[in-house]
Design a protein around this motif. Structure first.
Motif, PDB file in Angstrom:
ATOM      1  N   THR A  16       0.816  -1.222   0.000  1.00  0.00           N
ATOM      2  CA  THR A  16       0.000   0.000   0.000  1.00  0.00           C
ATOM      3  C   THR A  16       0.846   1.267   0.000  1.00  0.00           C
ATOM      4  OG1 THR A  16      -0.233   0.010   2.410  1.00  0.00           O
ATOM      5  CG2 THR A  16      -1.928  -1.164   1.136  1.00  0.00           C
ATOM      6  N   ASP A  17       2.156   1.119   0.200  1.00  0.00           N
ATOM      7  CA  ASP A  17       3.054   2.274   0.127  1.00  0.00           C
ATOM      8  C   ASP A  17       3.702   2.423  -1.254  1.00  0.00           C
ATOM      9  OD1 ASP A  17       2.611   3.067   2.753  1.00  0.00           O
ATOM     10  OD2 ASP A  17       4.198   1.772   3.542  1.00  0.00           O
ATOM     11  N   HIS A  18       3.381   1.542  -2.180  1.00  0.00           N
ATOM     12  CA  HIS A  18       3.951   1.612  -3.526  1.00  0.00           C
ATOM     13  C   HIS A  18       3.246   2.682  -4.363  1.00  0.00           C
ATOM     14  CE1 HIS A  18       6.376  -2.280  -3.891  1.00  0.00           C
ATOM     15  NE2 HIS A  18       6.099  -2.111  -2.611  1.00  0.00           N
ATOM     16  N   VAL A  19       3.988   3.262  -5.282  1.00  0.00           N
ATOM     17  CA  VAL A  19       3.452   4.308  -6.159  1.00  0.00           C
ATOM     18  C   VAL A  19       2.243   3.790  -6.944  1.00  0.00           C
ATOM     19  CG1 VAL A  19       3.959   5.790  -8.147  1.00  0.00           C
ATOM     20  CG2 VAL A  19       5.674   5.485  -6.347  1.00  0.00           C
ATOM     21  N   LEU A  23      -1.498   5.328  -6.890  1.00  0.00           N
ATOM     22  CA  LEU A  23      -2.128   5.832  -8.113  1.00  0.00           C
ATOM     23  C   LEU A  23      -3.481   5.160  -8.330  1.00  0.00           C
ATOM     24  CD1 LEU A  23       0.806   6.092 -10.677  1.00  0.00           C
ATOM     25  CD2 LEU A  23      -0.663   7.957  -9.901  1.00  0.00           C
ATOM     26  N   LYS A  24      -3.519   3.844  -8.138  1.00  0.00           N
ATOM     27  CA  LYS A  24      -4.762   3.107  -8.316  1.00  0.00           C
ATOM     28  C   LYS A  24      -5.812   3.554  -7.307  1.00  0.00           C
ATOM     29  CE  LYS A  24      -7.396  -0.035 -10.069  1.00  0.00           C
ATOM     30  NZ  LYS A  24      -8.052   0.219 -11.340  1.00  0.00           N
ATOM     31  N   ALA A  26      -6.032   6.538  -5.870  1.00  0.00           N
ATOM     32  CA  ALA A  26      -6.492   7.868  -6.292  1.00  0.00           C
ATOM     33  C   ALA A  26      -7.429   7.748  -7.490  1.00  0.00           C
ATOM     34  CB  ALA A  26      -5.302   8.762  -6.625  1.00  0.00           C
ATOM     35  N   HIS A  27      -7.073   6.880  -8.438  1.00  0.00           N
ATOM     36  CA  HIS A  27      -7.933   6.674  -9.606  1.00  0.00           C
ATOM     37  C   HIS A  27      -9.299   6.131  -9.197  1.00  0.00           C
ATOM     38  CE1 HIS A  27      -9.577   4.195 -12.915  1.00  0.00           C
ATOM     39  NE2 HIS A  27      -9.333   5.301 -13.589  1.00  0.00           N
ATOM     40  N   ALA A  28      -9.311   5.173  -8.289  1.00  0.00           N
ATOM     41  CA  ALA A  28     -10.574   4.597  -7.831  1.00  0.00           C
ATOM     42  C   ALA A  28     -11.448   5.648  -7.148  1.00  0.00           C
ATOM     43  CB  ALA A  28     -10.312   3.422  -6.895  1.00  0.00           C
ATOM     44  N   ALA A  29     -10.836   6.521  -6.353  1.00  0.00           N
ATOM     45  CA  ALA A  29     -11.600   7.582  -5.689  1.00  0.00           C
ATOM     46  C   ALA A  29     -12.165   8.556  -6.720  1.00  0.00           C
ATOM     47  CB  ALA A  29     -10.709   8.316  -4.688  1.00  0.00           C
ATOM     48  N   LEU A  30     -11.349   8.922  -7.688  1.00  0.00           N
ATOM     49  CA  LEU A  30     -11.810   9.832  -8.754  1.00  0.00           C
ATOM     50  C   LEU A  30     -12.922   9.179  -9.557  1.00  0.00           C
ATOM     51  CD1 LEU A  30     -11.637  12.345 -10.555  1.00  0.00           C
ATOM     52  CD2 LEU A  30      -9.751  11.222 -11.772  1.00  0.00           C
ATOM     53  N   ARG A  31     -12.708   7.944  -9.964  1.00  0.00           N
ATOM     54  CA  ARG A  31     -13.704   7.255 -10.776  1.00  0.00           C
ATOM     55  C   ARG A  31     -15.024   7.116 -10.029  1.00  0.00           C
ATOM     56  NH1 ARG A  31     -13.757   4.137 -15.739  1.00  0.00           N
ATOM     57  NH2 ARG A  31     -15.963   3.663 -15.954  1.00  0.00           N
ATOM     58  N   GLY A  32     -14.960   6.790  -8.741  1.00  0.00           N
ATOM     59  CA  GLY A  32     -16.187   6.669  -7.953  1.00  0.00           C
ATOM     60  C   GLY A  32     -16.949   7.974  -7.861  1.00  0.00           C
TER      61      GLY A  32
END
Length: 152
Positions: A16-19, A23-24, A26-32
């Motif tokens: 969970t500390d990997h880039v 990114l995934k 953040a993308h999931a939050a944006l997409r939701g």
């Protein structure tokens, strides 16, 4: 001491500390957030993306729209069919030459796009407010660098 297998790309306690993970996330939050906002307008993200691109470049073909919106041509066929049935775009039944049928927004499509833009742009503004202004340009450059590194 237990070995971890492949060398980790940077010091991290867990994945969970990997880039890529962040990114995934953040993308999931944006997409939701975008999915929810567009659902209220009876649009999907690919449909909205298609309307955005057509507003800038009317007359694109199915294949051009698919490339511009990051979906397959088959998926774009489904998107275009739904937009046409909703009266948001027009496509000629036939063309004089070639196979590409250029797509254009209708007045109703422009109206729906403007309503969607208001919602989607408000979500983006919410994201941007979380980043100090002086760091936004650096973030955008870094995202471009990540994309370029993966496309090499």
């Amino acid at each position: 001491m237990q070995e971890r297998g492949p060398q980790w790309p940077h010091p991290a306690e867990d994945v969970t500390d990997h880039v890529g993970y962040r990114l995934k996330r953040a993308h999931a939050a944006l997409r939701g957030a975008v999915d929810k906002a567009l659902r209220e307008l009876d649009l999907t993200v690919p449909q909205y993306s298609c309307l955005e691109v057509l507003a800038l470049r009317p007359g694109l073909s199915n294949a051009e729209l698919a490339r511009a919106t990051f979906v397959t041509r088959q998926s774009m066929n489904v998107v275009l069919r739904a937009l046409q049935e909703a009266g948001l775009i027009t496509r000629p039944d036939t063309v004089d030459h070639g196979r590409a049928r250029p797509v254009s927004l209708t007045g109703r499509g422009r109206d729906r796009l403007e309503a969607a833009q208001a919602r989607v742009y408000a979500i983006e503004a919410r994201m941007i407010r979380a980043i100090p202004g002086r760091r936004l340009a650096v973030l955008l450059e870094d995202l471009d660098r990540l994309t370029q590194a993966l496309n090499e």
